[in-house]
Write a protein that holds these residues in place. Sequence first.
Motif, PDB file in Angstrom:
ATOM      1  N   ARG A   1       0.843  -1.198   0.000  1.00 34.69           N
ATOM      2  CA  ARG A   1       0.000   0.000   0.000  1.00 34.69           C
ATOM      3  C   ARG A   1       0.880   1.250   0.000  1.00 34.69           C
ATOM      4  O   ARG A   1       0.581   2.229  -0.700  1.00 34.69           O
ATOM      5  CB  ARG A   1      -0.919  -0.010   1.220  1.00 34.69           C
ATOM      6  N   TYR A   2       1.959   1.225   0.747  1.00 34.51           N
ATOM      7  CA  TYR A   2       2.871   2.371   0.791  1.00 34.51           C
ATOM      8  C   TYR A   2       3.523   2.591  -0.571  1.00 34.51           C
ATOM      9  O   TYR A   2       3.640   3.730  -1.041  1.00 34.51           O
ATOM     10  CB  TYR A   2       3.934   2.134   1.862  1.00 34.51           C
TER      11      TYR A   2
ATOM     12  N   GLY B   1       7.733  14.962   4.444  1.00 34.71           N
ATOM     13  CA  GLY B   1       6.360  15.430   4.267  1.00 34.71           C
ATOM     14  C   GLY B   1       5.476  14.392   3.623  1.00 34.71           C
ATOM     15  O   GLY B   1       4.301  14.234   3.985  1.00 34.71           O
ATOM     16  N   GLN B   2       6.024  13.652   2.662  1.00 36.23           N
ATOM     17  CA  GLN B   2       5.254  12.593   2.010  1.00 36.23           C
ATOM     18  C   GLN B   2       4.930  11.467   2.986  1.00 36.23           C
ATOM     19  O   GLN B   2       3.818  10.922   2.974  1.00 36.23           O
ATOM     20  CB  GLN B   2       6.023  12.055   0.807  1.00 36.23           C
ATOM     21  N   VAL B   3       5.889  11.114   3.837  1.00 38.13           N
ATOM     22  CA  VAL B   3       5.633  10.069   4.837  1.00 38.13           C
ATOM     23  C   VAL B   3       4.567  10.543   5.815  1.00 38.13           C
ATOM     24  O   VAL B   3       3.652   9.793   6.172  1.00 38.13           O
ATOM     25  CB  VAL B   3       6.922   9.682   5.580  1.00 38.13           C
ATOM     26  N   ALA B   4       4.656  11.801   6.253  1.00 37.46           N
ATOM     27  CA  ALA B   4       3.673  12.345   7.194  1.00 37.46           C
ATOM     28  C   ALA B   4       2.280  12.364   6.577  1.00 37.46           C
ATOM     29  O   ALA B   4       1.286  12.049   7.246  1.00 37.46           O
ATOM     30  CB  ALA B   4       4.086  13.748   7.628  1.00 37.46           C
ATOM     31  N   ARG B   5       2.206  12.733   5.288  1.00 37.42           N
ATOM     32  CA  ARG B   5       0.894  12.744   4.615  1.00 37.42           C
ATOM     33  C   ARG B   5       0.344  11.325   4.475  1.00 37.42           C
ATOM     34  O   ARG B   5      -0.877  11.123   4.488  1.00 37.42           O
ATOM     35  CB  ARG B   5       1.004  13.426   3.248  1.00 37.42           C
TER      36      ARG B   5
ATOM     37  N   THR C   1      11.469  10.982  11.768  1.00 35.04           N
ATOM     38  CA  THR C   1      10.819  11.951  12.652  1.00 35.04           C
ATOM     39  C   THR C   1       9.295  11.901  12.593  1.00 35.04           C
ATOM     40  O   THR C   1       8.629  12.669  13.285  1.00 35.04           O
ATOM     41  CB  THR C   1      11.284  13.376  12.294  1.00 35.04           C
ATOM     42  N   VAL C   2       8.754  11.011  11.777  1.00 37.04           N
ATOM     43  CA  VAL C   2       7.294  10.905  11.642  1.00 37.04           C
ATOM     44  C   VAL C   2       6.766   9.987  12.731  1.00 37.04           C
ATOM     45  O   VAL C   2       7.232   8.856  12.893  1.00 37.04           O
ATOM     46  CB  VAL C   2       6.896  10.370  10.259  1.00 37.04           C
TER      47      VAL C   2
END
Length: 311
Positions: A37-38, A56-60, A107-108
Amino acid sequence: MTVAAVSDVVDGYLAHLAVERGVSAHTAAAYRRDLRRYAAYLADCGADELGEVTAGQVARYVEVLATGADGGSALAAPSVGRALAAVRGLHRFALVEGLTPDDPAATVTPPRTVRRLPKAISVGQVEALLEAASVGEGPAPLRDRALLELLYSTGARISEAVSLAVDDVDLDAENPVVQVTGKGRRTRIVPVGSHAVRALGAYLVQARPGLAAKGRGGPALFLGLRGAPLSRQSAWAILQQAAERAGLAEGVSPHTLRHSFATHLLEGGADVRVVQELLGHASVTTTQLYTHVTVQTLREVYASSHPRARG
């Protein structure tokens, strides 16, 4: 630095989990689902290489998991945390292997969850459940009683119990023990109480030989009525049937006896680190959830018993 295509790194990480980390097939399958899915999400973002991914992409992606914005299922907070753990493991693996210059997932953090206290039943309810397992004639009641007695006596998971071989159980009168293989293929030695020893002895002498003669159960300790190794689903059904007979169907799950084992030990004065070893927890933090249960019990007893506890 070599090009690190997302699909290639995912395959490498899954192989690492299976070979180097020795995770179970169930855990490996869960990681595979989460990382597929990732990978699909990254493809939609235009990131074909893992080194292109930003924090930012990981956080989203965490938000996507919670809302189902990618067309997949919206996940509850614990499931989001599990999926993020797979993603963080992937990026950490890629960094250590020199496949990416940094770790954008480091950091996420997962969404905060309210940790539910383990649900246990009382000693009297456990006894009623065990008695209910003995109802009937033939080998099944002997097997069912032995299985549930073992679960409560050792705190083993149902999956661990059905994976036991006959040679994993030593019913020596002086020091009866069972060798349990848990998560990550870690083994632990757990004492077996006298009631479980008697139930297991009766099953091994009076029931298992007849069941073994019907099929190819091999060394498996617990066998089905056709002689094959007892499955986890069948063991779960045995617990459910006994719970219904005992009037405990509401809320009784495969982990109920494990939770009750830990809670009753702590209420009896056992040290939390001893209970950690018996349960096979890698961290004492997991076991300390049970101490909150016992403190809650103490508060209830105090509130109902102390003459000046109420207004």
